[in-house]
Design a protein around this motif. Sequence first.
Motif, short mmCIF file in Angstrom:
data_model
loop_
_atom_site.label_atom_id
_atom_site.label_comp_id
_atom_site.label_asym_id
_atom_site.label_seq_id
_atom_site.Cartn_x
_atom_site.Cartn_y
_atom_site.Cartn_z
N GLY A 508 10.05 -2.63 22.01
CA GLY A 508 11.11 -1.64 22.10
C GLY A 508 12.39 -1.98 21.38
O GLY A 508 13.28 -1.13 21.28
N GLN A 509 12.52 -3.19 20.84
CA GLN A 509 13.76 -3.59 20.17
C GLN A 509 13.71 -3.20 18.69
O GLN A 509 13.60 -4.03 17.80
CB GLN A 509 13.99 -5.09 20.33
CG GLN A 509 14.34 -5.49 21.74
CD GLN A 509 14.72 -6.96 21.86
OE1 GLN A 509 14.48 -7.76 20.97
NE2 GLN A 509 15.32 -7.32 22.98
N LEU A 510 13.82 -1.90 18.46
CA LEU A 510 13.76 -1.36 17.10
C LEU A 510 15.13 -1.42 16.43
O LEU A 510 16.16 -1.35 17.10
CB LEU A 510 13.29 0.09 17.14
CG LEU A 510 11.81 0.33 17.33
CD1 LEU A 510 11.55 1.79 17.72
CD2 LEU A 510 11.06 -0.01 16.05
N PRO A 511 15.15 -1.53 15.10
CA PRO A 511 16.43 -1.42 14.39
C PRO A 511 17.09 -0.08 14.70
O PRO A 511 16.41 0.95 14.84
CB PRO A 511 16.01 -1.51 12.91
CG PRO A 511 14.70 -2.21 12.92
CD PRO A 511 14.02 -1.79 14.19
N ALA A 512 18.41 -0.08 14.77
CA ALA A 512 19.14 1.13 15.14
C ALA A 512 18.95 2.26 14.14
O ALA A 512 19.01 3.44 14.50
CB ALA A 512 20.63 0.81 15.29
N ASN A 513 18.69 1.92 12.87
CA ASN A 513 18.57 2.96 11.84
C ASN A 513 17.12 3.33 11.53
O ASN A 513 16.80 3.73 10.42
CB ASN A 513 19.29 2.53 10.56
CG ASN A 513 18.76 1.22 9.99
OD1 ASN A 513 18.09 0.45 10.68
ND2 ASN A 513 19.08 0.96 8.73
#
Length: 534
Positions: A508-513
């Motif tokens: 779940g720790q995806l890049p914000a963009n």
Amino acid sequence: MAHSSVQGEGTRPEVRPAKGAAGPERPGRRGRRRGRRKHRVLRWSATTLAVLILGTAGAGYLYYQHLNGNIRKGERSSGDSKARKTEANAAGQTPLNILLIGSDSRNSDENVKLGGSRDNRGEPPRGDVQMLIHLSADRKSAAMVSIPRDTRVDIPECTDPDTGKTYPATNDIINISLARGGAGCTLATWQNLTGVYIDHWMTIDFAGVVRMADAIGGVDVCVRQNVWDRPTAAVPGGSGLKMKAGTHKVEGEQALQWLRTRHAWGSDLMRAKAQHMYLNSMMRTLTKQNVFTDTPRLMDLAEAATKSLKVSEEIGTVKKLYDLGTQLRSVPTDRITSVTMPNVVDPLNTNHVVPDTRNADKLWEMLRDDVPLDDKGKASDAKKTARAQATKAPSAPDDRIGVLVQNATATATLGPVSGRAGVLAQELVEKGFTQASKDATAGLSEERTVVRYPSADLQGDAQRVAKSLGIPLSSVKKSTDVSGVTVVVGSDWRTGNAYPKQTEPKAGQLPANSDAINGSDTTQCMPVYGVYQW
């Protein structure tokens, strides 16, 4: 036939007339045999298949030989690529990756009518829609990852399997890769960019999208304002999409317009988001329809799918597509995550983009290591298994182990670090590996540093070399592409003499963009760029 299945269950029990009943009402033995034989044939021939456009596939056999004849096939990879499969987890499972390509081919009357300019007829098609479907090893989650068509990348040397023509390696926007050796070249380009091994590809053209949309029976989409994607004084072209604000069911040509719209959304990046919304809605629609038990709907969907899709040859039968479909449809929509590759404006051309290296690399690492893109699961134990594997004893002392060091630090946006192989070869010499040397081969590119060895007897040697440099055992790989222990220095190690400590991504720790959308989210609605509102 209401109870027909692949196993042939559901034979209707024979009802015998009462003793003394009139003769004409009771069939004779020959008629009974003929009826049973006909019923058996129907049971086995009326099995079903449904393949979902750009992202999922579904179940069954339907007129097996007829549908097999519809399927067009091609070579899986036609380019220079060395990506390797993710290692199996403790249960022996591996992830499944499928590349979905939407072609802009105008090489038929039907496609010209739907796609516009006749001037482009006869030209090689381009891959204007490119999306990777990643199915986790445990088959509990999935991801849909898009790369915008105008992303500048390194395209490897490719050979067209149909014509035999070889195209040299180049640096250009990714959508032209389809014209330089077919879908197999696009697959190789993706593999080199991401380091993700891709098992299969599927392509679909304009006409195929319309056929599939009609067979599905419509998909709900939403716009915030009235939209009309039309030519303007400043910008020619447009998909022709016209609808009022709110939620609408699109099918046929209007579904194609939705998927092709770019100007009205404001950018090619927003087009990818609209495509994700469409696919998520389509999967929810099919689930609600219970289409897999609706024989007439399945017949329409199977016919449209096998006529619309071209697939890599290793999945080019109804049975293999069925097996693939049963895996894909097992994932609940709330475990499907759609994202777009993190990107930045191309410094060489403001109309193009390039990968946002740091954030894109994080996304590719999550896919390679089978880390769920949502926060409802946990990472695969494949990496943990590799890290915990027993260390084998080296076959010789350090000063007798031959080691070759290759410089593969180049990326799509950065050139190689000059002299990198020599620096690390010297580091190994100073650590006692006196037979270490650099390889002068230029133009290599790897996302992550890896130590490769050709045969089991050199595994301990490779592990010993990796340990001396701080490279994790999970990055020690057996490979037929090398003749001895080889350290391939990737773009993750451009500076320093000790391998940088890696922070492993968490679920779940995806890049914000990355513009993530969950498959069960029904609140998504596309904003319309002001010029195209009416």
